[in-house]
Write a protein that holds these residues in place. Structure first.
Motif, PDB file in Angstrom:
ATOM      1  N   PRO A 166       0.957  -1.269   0.079  1.00 42.44           N
ATOM      2  CA  PRO A 166       0.088   0.055  -0.140  1.00 42.44           C
ATOM      3  C   PRO A 166       1.105   1.093  -0.168  1.00 42.44           C
ATOM      4  CG  PRO A 166       0.146  -1.051   2.453  1.00 42.44           C
ATOM      5  CD  PRO A 166       0.845  -1.761   1.311  1.00 42.44           C
ATOM      6  N   GLY A 167       1.790   1.404  -1.177  1.00 47.32           N
ATOM      7  CA  GLY A 167       2.634   2.626  -1.105  1.00 47.32           C
ATOM      8  C   GLY A 167       3.684   2.407  -0.010  1.00 47.32           C
ATOM      9  N   SER A 168       3.928   3.514   0.544  1.00 39.98           N
ATOM     10  CA  SER A 168       4.984   3.489   1.825  1.00 39.98           C
ATOM     11  C   SER A 168       4.094   3.449   2.796  1.00 39.98           C
ATOM     12  CB  SER A 168       5.748   4.767   1.679  1.00 39.98           C
ATOM     13  OG  SER A 168       6.638   4.611   0.457  1.00 39.98           O
ATOM     14  N   GLY A 169       2.905   3.270   2.923  1.00 38.02           N
ATOM     15  CA  GLY A 169       1.992   3.538   4.065  1.00 38.02           C
ATOM     16  C   GLY A 169       1.866   4.923   4.792  1.00 38.02           C
ATOM     17  N   VAL A 170       1.185   5.022   5.753  1.00 40.62           N
ATOM     18  CA  VAL A 170       1.246   6.298   6.577  1.00 40.62           C
ATOM     19  C   VAL A 170       1.442   6.121   7.811  1.00 40.62           C
ATOM     20  CG1 VAL A 170      -0.224   8.337   7.196  1.00 40.62           C
ATOM     21  CG2 VAL A 170      -0.394   7.339   4.673  1.00 40.62           C
ATOM     22  N   ASN A 171       2.019   6.801   8.663  1.00 42.43           N
ATOM     23  CA  ASN A 171       2.472   6.757  10.152  1.00 42.43           C
ATOM     24  C   ASN A 171       1.193   7.598  10.585  1.00 42.43           C
ATOM     25  OD1 ASN A 171       2.790   7.322  12.766  1.00 42.43           O
ATOM     26  ND2 ASN A 171       4.871   7.162  12.563  1.00 42.43           N
ATOM     27  N   LEU A 172       0.178   6.764  11.164  1.00 46.71           N
ATOM     28  CA  LEU A 172      -1.154   7.377  11.473  1.00 46.71           C
ATOM     29  C   LEU A 172      -0.980   8.402  12.978  1.00 46.71           C
ATOM     30  CD1 LEU A 172      -3.485   4.431  10.853  1.00 46.71           C
ATOM     31  CD2 LEU A 172      -3.200   6.489   9.490  1.00 46.71           C
ATOM     32  N   THR A 173      -0.036   7.872  13.534  1.00 47.28           N
ATOM     33  CA  THR A 173       0.384   8.884  14.709  1.00 47.28           C
ATOM     34  C   THR A 173       0.965  10.030  14.479  1.00 47.28           C
ATOM     35  OG1 THR A 173       0.809   6.673  16.169  1.00 47.28           O
ATOM     36  CG2 THR A 173       1.732   8.757  16.981  1.00 47.28           C
ATOM     37  N   GLU A 174       1.773  10.193  13.601  1.00 49.42           N
ATOM     38  CA  GLU A 174       2.525  11.521  12.967  1.00 49.42           C
ATOM     39  C   GLU A 174       1.546  12.164  12.189  1.00 49.42           C
ATOM     40  OE1 GLU A 174       6.150  11.120  10.796  1.00 49.42           O
ATOM     41  OE2 GLU A 174       7.375  10.697  12.511  1.00 49.42           O
TER      42      GLU A 174
ATOM     43  N   LEU B 228      -1.036  12.515  -1.078  1.00 53.11           N
ATOM     44  CA  LEU B 228      -2.242  12.105  -1.004  1.00 53.11           C
ATOM     45  C   LEU B 228      -2.638  11.027   0.208  1.00 53.11           C
ATOM     46  CD1 LEU B 228      -3.061  11.398  -4.712  1.00 53.11           C
ATOM     47  CD2 LEU B 228      -3.573  13.419  -3.502  1.00 53.11           C
ATOM     48  N   LEU B 229      -1.580  10.381   0.571  1.00 51.39           N
ATOM     49  CA  LEU B 229      -2.001   9.405   1.804  1.00 51.39           C
ATOM     50  C   LEU B 229      -2.007  10.289   3.020  1.00 51.39           C
ATOM     51  CD1 LEU B 229       0.051   6.044   1.100  1.00 51.39           C
ATOM     52  CD2 LEU B 229      -2.420   6.488   0.529  1.00 51.39           C
ATOM     53  N   GLU B 230      -1.152  11.096   3.149  1.00 51.68           N
ATOM     54  CA  GLU B 230      -1.037  12.099   4.355  1.00 51.68           C
ATOM     55  C   GLU B 230      -2.164  13.044   4.371  1.00 51.68           C
ATOM     56  OE1 GLU B 230       3.071  13.619   4.279  1.00 51.68           O
ATOM     57  OE2 GLU B 230       3.858  11.585   4.341  1.00 51.68           O
ATOM     58  N   ALA B 231      -2.399  13.440   3.044  1.00 47.89           N
ATOM     59  CA  ALA B 231      -3.653  14.363   2.987  1.00 47.89           C
ATOM     60  C   ALA B 231      -4.854  13.707   3.556  1.00 47.89           C
ATOM     61  CB  ALA B 231      -3.874  14.987   1.576  1.00 47.89           C
ATOM     62  N   ALA B 232      -4.949  12.566   2.891  1.00 45.76           N
ATOM     63  CA  ALA B 232      -6.482  11.951   3.531  1.00 45.76           C
ATOM     64  C   ALA B 232      -6.255  11.694   4.849  1.00 45.76           C
ATOM     65  CB  ALA B 232      -6.438  10.740   2.710  1.00 45.76           C
ATOM     66  N   ALA B 233      -5.059  11.206   5.347  1.00 51.84           N
ATOM     67  CA  ALA B 233      -5.047  10.854   6.839  1.00 51.84           C
ATOM     68  C   ALA B 233      -5.386  12.198   7.662  1.00 51.84           C
ATOM     69  CB  ALA B 233      -3.547  10.398   7.115  1.00 51.84           C
ATOM     70  N   CYS B 234      -4.770  13.545   7.296  1.00 51.25           N
ATOM     71  CA  CYS B 234      -5.106  14.407   8.081  1.00 51.25           C
ATOM     72  C   CYS B 234      -6.649  14.991   7.872  1.00 51.25           C
ATOM     73  CB  CYS B 234      -4.216  15.610   7.196  1.00 51.25           C
ATOM     74  SG  CYS B 234      -4.210  17.152   8.038  1.00 51.25           S
ATOM     75  N   GLY B 235      -7.308  14.367   6.937  1.00 51.54           N
ATOM     76  CA  GLY B 235      -8.678  14.748   7.033  1.00 51.54           C
ATOM     77  C   GLY B 235      -9.166  15.632   5.992  1.00 51.54           C
ATOM     78  N   ARG B 236      -8.449  15.826   4.949  1.00 52.31           N
ATOM     79  CA  ARG B 236      -8.665  16.701   3.884  1.00 52.31           C
ATOM     80  C   ARG B 236      -9.186  16.053   2.388  1.00 52.31           C
ATOM     81  NH1 ARG B 236      -8.732  18.735   7.831  1.00 52.31           N
ATOM     82  NH2 ARG B 236      -7.366  20.247   8.794  1.00 52.31           N
TER      83      ARG B 236
ATOM     84  N   ASP C 184      -2.244   1.857   6.670  1.00 48.02           N
ATOM     85  CA  ASP C 184      -1.547   2.077   7.922  1.00 48.02           C
ATOM     86  C   ASP C 184       0.085   1.606   7.641  1.00 48.02           C
ATOM     87  OD1 ASP C 184      -0.265   1.750  10.219  1.00 48.02           O
ATOM     88  OD2 ASP C 184      -2.007   1.100  11.191  1.00 48.02           O
ATOM     89  N   ARG C 185       0.937   2.469   7.855  1.00 42.02           N
ATOM     90  CA  ARG C 185       2.509   1.999   7.464  1.00 42.02           C
ATOM     91  C   ARG C 185       2.957   0.619   8.065  1.00 42.02           C
ATOM     92  NH1 ARG C 185       6.395   7.006   7.254  1.00 42.02           N
ATOM     93  NH2 ARG C 185       5.080   7.183   5.536  1.00 42.02           N
ATOM     94  N   GLN C 186       2.054   0.174   9.189  1.00 42.70           N
ATOM     95  CA  GLN C 186       2.658  -0.964   9.755  1.00 42.70           C
ATOM     96  C   GLN C 186       2.317  -2.294   8.619  1.00 42.70           C
ATOM     97  OE1 GLN C 186       3.943  -1.407  12.775  1.00 42.70           O
ATOM     98  NE2 GLN C 186       4.386  -3.578  12.352  1.00 42.70           N
TER      99      GLN C 186
END
Length: 367
Positions: A167-175, A280-288, A350-352
């Motif tokens: 899933p790409g590089s994933g997203v650190n959902l905590t960061e 895009l992954l980080e933007a969506a994680a941020c809620g945008r 999730d980056r995990q």
């Protein structure tokens, strides 16, 4: 286990793979990193046991220099004696992987995107595809970041029996936590986080900024990213002119985009090609809500018409139309699109998931 990491950009490793590197260190592994020297190398000091600055031209195609890179990789492998090597991006995936193959070191490739040299076809594309066939032929695993890239490479005889999908590089959902959607009383901000280069769609974004700000008084455009030096002369005057006219705010390169993203309302990604867009992954994680090119590597990050819209790449008019479409929504509707985007990322990116996939492959090699 001694793990050699070969990549073309220190900051890319830091931003998108530091959790993976830390998981190796936490497991008691030695981590040796080979990247080109730049100011970002210092960011990796806590994520490796050794860093080797290795000259590499990210965009060059000089055969003499590329052969020198190949010899450097062979020397590093001989001196460091890794148990396994992980390769990222085109040149490490070709020359680093080929060095591993010749030295009989297990290796895993990660094809983060095809790049325009392959996408555009022609002689260079044929040469690169042949090199990929050779270099990845004995890889323990060849990871892809979207299905279209995998199918394309397999249609050319590459990674037909040893591929995997991440899933790409994933997203650190905590960061990258969910951020409440900001009020729009002071205007609506559209943000792009891209390098200043043609392939990332900077021209279309600037054209859209010019067109939309002439049409709407309450819409603003923000831009984050560094210049590709060989394209600076073309785009810096355009960006400076739009800033002077009050149509654009340019932040330059930021190590942390989170504060700017949290203040924006919509994230725009007009790239021509991607493996899978971390922005895009980080933007969506941020809620945008998201507006992105209708290409593989972008469309995986959204649920079309639910968390954002797509537009045709290399087409400023299509981008402008998608911005207008986003502006037909109410503030509450845009806020809800962002909330749905966060849920989608939590479930799928999730980056995990990436860390677990690598750990599984390393366990196979260890056995």
């Amino acid at each position: 286990m001694r793990i050699l990491i070969m990549a073309n950009y220190a900051n890319g490793l830091f931003l998108f793979r530091k959790e993976l590197l830390k998981s190796f260190l936490d497991a008691g592994c030695e981590v040796v990193i080979s990247v080109p020297p730049d100011e970002n190398c210092k960011k990796l000091k806590d994520y490796c046991t050794k860093l080797i600055e290795t000259p590499l031209e990210r965009h060059g195609s000089n055969p003499v220099k590329d052969y020198g890179l190949f010899k450097n990789y062979k020397r590093i492998i001989k001196e460091e004696k890794p148990d396994v090597a992980l390769c990222y991006t085109i040149k490490p995936n070709i020359y680093g992987a080929l060095a591993c193959r010749l030295k009989k070191v297990p290796y895993i490739c990660n094809i983060t995107g095809l790049g325009m040299a392959i996408e555009n076809g022609g002689l260079m594309s044929k040469v690169l595809l042949q090199l990929y066939r050779i270099s990845t032929g004995k890889a323990n695993k060849v990871f892809f970041q979207n299905e279209r890239n995998r199918q394309f490479m397999q249609s050319h005889g590459i990674a037909c029996k040893n591929s995997g999908l991440l899933p790409g590089s994933g997203v650190n959902l905590t960061e990258h936590p969910f951020r409440e959607y900001p009020g729009e009383a002071d205007g609506i901000h559209f943000l792009a986080v891209i390098r200043m280069m043609k392939d990332k769609g900077i021209e279309e974004f600037l054209e859209a900024a010019k067109a939309i700000t002439s049409e709407y008084d309450n819409v603003y455009f923000d831009l984050v990213g560094e210049y590709e030096e060989d394209e600076r002369a073309k785009y810096e005057p355009m960006i400076t002119a739009l800033e002077k006219d009050g149509k654009l705010k340019y932040y330059g390169h930021l190590d942390t985009v989170e504060p700017v993203m949290a203040k924006c309302h919509v994230v725009v990604h007009p790239s021509y090609h991607e493996g899978l867009s971390n922005v895009l992954l980080e933007a969506a994680a941020c809620g945008r809500p998201i507006l992105c090119s209708n290409i593989h590597g972008c469309i995986e990050a959204i649920e079309p018409d639910r968390t954002g819209y797509t537009f045709e790449p290399k087409n400023a008019d299509s981008l402008v139309a998608s911005i207008r479409k986003m502006l037909t929504h109410t503030e509450a509707e845009r806020r809800e699109m962002g909330r749905l985007g966060r849920t989608y990322i939590e479930q799928s990116f999730d980056r995990q998931l990436v860390i677990d996939a690598y750990k599984l492959e390393l366990e196979k090699i260890r056995k």
